[in-house]
Write an enzyme that holds these catalytic residues in place. Structure first.
Site, mmCIF file in Angstrom:
data_model
loop_
_atom_site.group_PDB
_atom_site.id
_atom_site.type_symbol
_atom_site.label_atom_id
_atom_site.label_comp_id
_atom_site.label_asym_id
_atom_site.label_seq_id
_atom_site.Cartn_x
_atom_site.Cartn_y
_atom_site.Cartn_z
ATOM 1 C CE LYS A 287 -3.753 10.531 -1.753
ATOM 2 N NZ LYS A 287 -3.166 9.458 -0.945
ATOM 3 C CG ASP B 41 -4.606 6.155 0.292
ATOM 4 O OD1 ASP B 41 -4.179 5.442 -0.634
ATOM 5 O OD2 ASP B 41 -4.581 7.400 0.265
#
Ligand code: NAP
Length: 477
Positions: free
Chosen positions: A273, A309
């Protein structure tokens, strides 16, 4: 024989444009090929030798006479390997059918020049050139794609495939390489070549398709494909979500491949990420601040990074009707998940407390997210929090089944969120409920981040219920 004919009927029903019969996979070669005349679709007869990864190891002369019979009976295409010793004879004797001249390597991908050369040689000996090479890295897949694109300028009909899971994307996006067609399997569990996509999923890609997937290091337990493919199906969108499992060094080639093949976008998971950011053309300011991108959109070759997220965290809090504004919230962990949780909490003006095993990492995060107090393990037990969020893998399947905080930290009336979603009820969730707290797992965070990612790629926010059903189907496997 009967099961082969049944498979051909199934292929017709599922919408195949052509049907390849792998005679080398049959227990014995059929004596009568007339039953195959019943199919109106173009038929391909293949008797792949073991040298090229097939199941035929008999004499070449028998192979040629069998294929001659296939051509005579009405098979429109005959697949012959470039290294077939009787190829010149076959070219003369198989006049009625078109020849697919193929080359396979089930172990490696050759250099781009050798691939182009193989396509040129195959094309010179038949009507369709076909190359299929095993990809051990995304670099291999990229090389094959570039070689195919170069060759496509000849205008000749060809097929180029990267075999293996990494290469599935060359099957999903074959037209973008200029290939004439590709091969699908009737049953995902029994592909005739590694990495094949099932026919129904491939057929569903007709139209302006959306090919997406998840990039990570270990994806065997990932539930993303279950959720996204359920959403594509329910919306009748021509889309497919794949798994792009790879090592760190493959990320660069992969991002190039996304542009080359027109992949619409991808999710990024552990441990890439952060690493993906430097490979993107643009990053959404919030994702940049968090230092983590979990969703990438390909906009005409430019890759743009987002973090969905945070939306997953926000929706989890909203569903629990817990407004963090001015409330004492403890976050445990200082990795990627903690960054997303802290983003939502600091945006919501919560009073944030942060505990992490490695204090230095917590200190670093506290500097990025203002209004955050770093606390020690001992201090935790003397304080009262209105909410607790676990952002460590403690309690996750495959990790120590331990509580991330002392049980005394959990209190009645609290809101407790575990970011873990597998198992559904972690030790933390169970303990919190037993102590009178309201507890949720990370399932909704996962589902809502997926919904948002889907909308980044398609402009449509799918139904929560559809993605939940996909999640449940995946987790039950
Ligand atoms: P990460 O970046 O690797 O961070 C892990 C954090 O947990 C670090 O702060 C680490 O502490 C701590 N930790 C690891 N092992 C520990 C242990 N044995 N004892 C105490 N602390 C430990 O991982 P991440 O991406 O944040 O993921 C963390 C969790 O969140 C995972 O369980 C993941 O499944 C979950 N997650 C869920 C979602 C969702 O959508 N529901 C999304 C993302 C992540 P150190 O700093 O001391 O190493």
């Amino acid at each position: 024989m009967e099961s082969t004919l049944a498979a051909c009927r199934e292929a017709v029903e599922k919408g195949a444009d052509m049907i390849e019969v792998r005679f080398d996979r049959m227990v014995a070669l059929p004596e009568d090929l007339a039953p195959f005349q019943a199919f109106e679709k173009p038929m391909v007869a293949t008797l792949r030798t073991s040298r090229q990864g097939g199941g035929y190891s008999g004499p070449d002369a028998v192979k040629l006479s069998f294929l001659k019979e296939a051509a005579r009976t009405g098979f429109q295409y005959i697949d012959l390997e470039l290294d077939f010793p009787l190829l010149t004879k076959a070219q003369k004797e198989l006049k009625g059918a078109k020849l697919i001249i193929s080359q396979h390597d089930h172990h490696k991908t050759p250099s781009p020049s050798l691939m182009v050369q193989a396509l040129v040689t195959c094309a010179a000996k038949g009507d369709v050139a076909k190359v299929a090479y095993h990809a051990t890295s995304m670099e291999d897949v990229l090389r094959l794609t570039e070689a195919a694109k170069l060759y496509s300028q000849t205008g000749n009909q060809f097929v180029a495939i990267s075999m293996g899971e990494r290469g599935s994307v060359t099957r999903a996006c074959y037209e973008n390489m200029g290939a004439a067609f590709t091969y699908a399997t009737l049953h995902k569990e029994r592909p005739t070549a590694p990495g094949q996509i099932d026919l129904v999923a491939l057929r569903a890609l007709d139209g302006e398709k959306v090919v997406a997937g998840v990039v990570g290091q270990s994806l065997s337990h990932s539930l993303s494909a279950w959720m996204h493919n359920a959403a594509f199906r329910s919306l009748s969108l021509p889309g497919l979500y794949l798994k792009f499992q790879m090592d760190r060094h493959e990320l660069t080639a992969f991002t190039e491949l996304v542009g080359e093949l027109g992949v619409r976008g991808f999710n990024v998971t552990i441990p890439y990420k952060g690493a993906i950011i430097e490979l993107l053309d643009k990053v959404d300011p919030e994702a940049e601040r968090i230092g983590a991108v979990n969703t990438v959109l390909n906009t005409g070759g430019d890759l743009v990074g987002f973090n969905t997220d945070v939306y997953g965290v926000q929706m989890t809090f909203e569903k629990a009707a817990f407004d963090p504004k001015g409330r004492k919230v403890l976050v445990v962990g200082a990795g990627g998940a903690a960054r997303s949780v802290l983003t939502h909490l600091s945006r919501s003006q919560a009073e944030i407390f942060l505990y992490n095993r490695t204090k230095a990492k917590a200190d670093e995060l506290a500097q990025t997210f203002g209004g955050t107090t770093v606390v020690s393990k001992e201090e935790l037990t003397q304080m009262e929090f209105e909410a607790v969020v676990n952002c460590t893998p403690l309690g996750m399947k495959g990790y120590p089944d331990e509580l991330p905080v002392d049980i005394s930290v959990l209190r009645p009336g609290q809101f407790v969120m575990d970011t873990i979603y597998n198992p559904a009820r972690t030790k933390l969730v169970i303990a919190a409920e037993e102590r009178g707290a309201k507890a949720v797992s990370g399932r909704d965070m996962l589902i809502y981040q997926a919904m948002k990612a889907f909308s980044v790629w398609t402009g449509i926010l799918p139904d929560y219920e559809v993605m939940l059903a996909g999640f449940q189907e995946g987790i039950s496997r």
